[in-house]
Design a protein around this motif. Structure first.
Motif, mmCIF file in Angstrom:
data_model
loop_
_atom_site.group_PDB
_atom_site.id
_atom_site.type_symbol
_atom_site.label_atom_id
_atom_site.label_comp_id
_atom_site.label_asym_id
_atom_site.label_seq_id
_atom_site.Cartn_x
_atom_site.Cartn_y
_atom_site.Cartn_z
ATOM 1 N N LYS A 1 0.885 -0.864 -0.104
ATOM 2 C CA LYS A 1 0.145 -0.143 0.029
ATOM 3 C C LYS A 1 0.964 1.383 -0.042
ATOM 4 N N GLU A 2 1.849 0.984 0.285
ATOM 5 C CA GLU A 2 3.418 2.466 0.460
ATOM 6 C C GLU A 2 3.277 2.787 -1.903
ATOM 7 N N LEU A 3 2.576 3.889 -2.217
ATOM 8 C CA LEU A 3 2.556 3.961 -3.375
ATOM 9 C C LEU A 3 4.198 4.732 -4.157
ATOM 10 N N HIS A 4 5.308 3.857 -4.661
ATOM 11 C CA HIS A 4 5.878 4.787 -5.745
ATOM 12 C C HIS A 4 5.834 4.312 -7.129
ATOM 13 N N GLY A 5 6.429 5.609 -7.923
ATOM 14 C CA GLY A 5 6.527 4.924 -9.123
ATOM 15 C C GLY A 5 6.492 6.412 -10.036
ATOM 16 N N ASP A 6 6.901 6.427 -11.119
ATOM 17 C CA ASP A 6 6.931 7.902 -12.784
ATOM 18 C C ASP A 6 6.152 7.283 -13.167
ATOM 19 N N ILE A 7 5.033 8.526 -13.264
ATOM 20 C CA ILE A 7 4.258 9.166 -14.453
ATOM 21 C C ILE A 7 4.395 9.839 -15.162
ATOM 22 N N TYR A 8 4.322 9.933 -16.074
ATOM 23 C CA TYR A 8 4.913 10.478 -17.679
ATOM 24 C C TYR A 8 3.544 11.210 -17.903
ATOM 25 N N ILE A 9 3.085 12.078 -18.668
ATOM 26 C CA ILE A 9 2.424 13.008 -18.808
ATOM 27 C C ILE A 9 2.663 13.619 -20.494
ATOM 28 N N SER A 10 2.148 13.121 -21.379
ATOM 29 C CA SER A 10 2.510 14.329 -22.292
ATOM 30 C C SER A 10 1.109 15.045 -22.363
ATOM 31 N N VAL A 11 1.999 16.396 -22.630
ATOM 32 C CA VAL A 11 0.373 18.202 -22.316
ATOM 33 C C VAL A 11 0.107 18.043 -23.808
ATOM 34 N N GLU A 12 0.769 17.823 -24.609
ATOM 35 C CA GLU A 12 0.091 17.767 -25.967
ATOM 36 C C GLU A 12 -1.050 16.560 -25.753
ATOM 37 N N ARG A 13 -0.945 15.234 -25.893
ATOM 38 C CA ARG A 13 -2.245 14.242 -25.779
ATOM 39 C C ARG A 13 -3.179 15.391 -25.228
ATOM 40 N N VAL A 14 -2.818 15.568 -23.418
ATOM 41 C CA VAL A 14 -3.590 16.092 -22.584
ATOM 42 C C VAL A 14 -4.070 17.159 -23.558
ATOM 43 N N ALA A 15 -4.112 18.250 -24.371
ATOM 44 C CA ALA A 15 -4.754 19.581 -25.136
ATOM 45 C C ALA A 15 -5.419 19.149 -26.064
ATOM 46 N N ASP A 16 -4.965 17.769 -27.236
ATOM 47 C CA ASP A 16 -6.002 17.311 -27.562
ATOM 48 C C ASP A 16 -6.701 16.383 -27.625
ATOM 49 N N ASN A 17 -6.980 15.604 -26.060
ATOM 50 C CA ASN A 17 -7.976 15.060 -25.636
ATOM 51 C C ASN A 17 -8.966 16.521 -24.923
ATOM 52 N N ALA A 18 -8.602 17.584 -24.463
ATOM 53 C CA ALA A 18 -8.902 18.795 -24.039
ATOM 54 C C ALA A 18 -10.537 18.860 -24.687
ATOM 55 N N LYS A 19 -9.646 18.920 -25.445
ATOM 56 C CA LYS A 19 -10.309 19.533 -27.131
ATOM 57 C C LYS A 19 -11.227 18.401 -27.894
ATOM 58 N N ASP A 20 -11.124 17.746 -27.792
ATOM 59 C CA ASP A 20 -11.398 16.079 -28.529
ATOM 60 C C ASP A 20 -12.472 15.941 -27.378
ATOM 61 N N PHE A 21 -13.012 16.053 -26.385
ATOM 62 C CA PHE A 21 -13.296 15.311 -25.254
ATOM 63 C C PHE A 21 -14.306 16.989 -24.783
ATOM 64 N N ASN A 22 -14.029 18.103 -25.110
ATOM 65 C CA ASN A 22 -14.818 20.124 -25.389
ATOM 66 C C ASN A 22 -14.908 19.998 -23.423
ATOM 67 N N VAL A 23 -13.702 20.307 -23.053
ATOM 68 C CA VAL A 23 -13.600 20.440 -21.927
ATOM 69 C C VAL A 23 -12.012 20.914 -21.462
ATOM 70 N N ASP A 24 -12.313 22.080 -20.614
ATOM 71 C CA ASP A 24 -10.771 22.642 -20.313
ATOM 72 C C ASP A 24 -9.417 21.712 -19.979
ATOM 73 N N PHE A 25 -8.060 22.528 -20.458
ATOM 74 C CA PHE A 25 -7.116 21.504 -20.513
ATOM 75 C C PHE A 25 -6.656 21.573 -18.877
ATOM 76 N N LEU A 26 -7.274 22.581 -17.953
ATOM 77 C CA LEU A 26 -6.168 21.416 -16.650
ATOM 78 C C LEU A 26 -7.783 20.862 -16.453
ATOM 79 N N GLU A 27 -8.539 20.671 -16.663
ATOM 80 C CA GLU A 27 -9.523 19.449 -16.124
ATOM 81 C C GLU A 27 -8.752 18.542 -16.496
ATOM 82 N N GLU A 28 -8.432 18.695 -17.684
ATOM 83 C CA GLU A 28 -8.387 16.970 -18.398
ATOM 84 C C GLU A 28 -7.219 16.964 -17.377
ATOM 85 N N LEU A 29 -5.976 17.647 -17.426
ATOM 86 C CA LEU A 29 -4.512 17.405 -16.971
ATOM 87 C C LEU A 29 -4.938 16.700 -15.412
ATOM 88 N N SER A 30 -6.121 17.323 -14.281
ATOM 89 C CA SER A 30 -6.263 16.540 -13.127
ATOM 90 C C SER A 30 -6.727 15.077 -13.499
#
Length: 136
Positions: free
Chosen positions: A71-100
């Motif tokens: 239950k002790e969490l460790h890890g590396d989480i990689y996030i593409s901000v370009e993909r998040v921006a594109d997905n936010a447009k596709d899902f019609n949501v704010d970038f920061l909401e999709e990033l969150s």
């Protein structure tokens, strides 16, 4: 400890606030916070990782490497901000909401939630939505 790292010129605003939100999520899921690294990058960077480590020749918004111990969490989480921006447009949501959503999605995986079956996806979305409401 949660840390934020950048392999692109994107900078996350309100790092301390977001870190606190992630920490609260971990506690609510009855887990313990270990070393968790978020790495924000572009599509090219994440695509290379996807091909090299997961043998997937596709674009994605997030890849996580889970090194948790129980239950002790460790890890590396990689996030593409370009993909998040594109997905936010596709899902019609704010970038920061999709990033969150993507930020908390990675943590939920570490807490044991999956997203391979329709039932798992429904549970994951429900958890994401719950924690997104605690973010604001």
């Amino acid at each position: 400890m949660i840390s934020f790292n950048y392999e692109t010129n994107f900078i996350l605003e309100k790092e301390a606030e977001i870190s606190d939100w992630i920490s609260q999520t971990i506690l609510e899921e009855n887990c313990r916070e270990g070393e968790i690294n978020y790495i924000f990058c572009n599509d090219e960077y994440l695509h290379k990782l996807n091909v090299e480590y997961l043998n997937h020749d596709t674009l994605t918004d997030i890849i996580s490497f889970d090194y948790s111990v129980g239950k002790e969490l460790h890890g590396d989480i990689y996030i593409s901000v370009e993909r998040v921006a594109d997905n936010a447009k596709d899902f019609n949501v704010d970038f920061l909401e999709e990033l969150s959503r993507v930020v908390i999605h990675g943590i939920l995986h570490y807490c044991g939630y999956k997203d391979k079956t329709d039932e798992d996806i429904e549970i994951m979305r429900s958890k994401e939505n719950h924690y997104l409401t605690t973010r604001h």
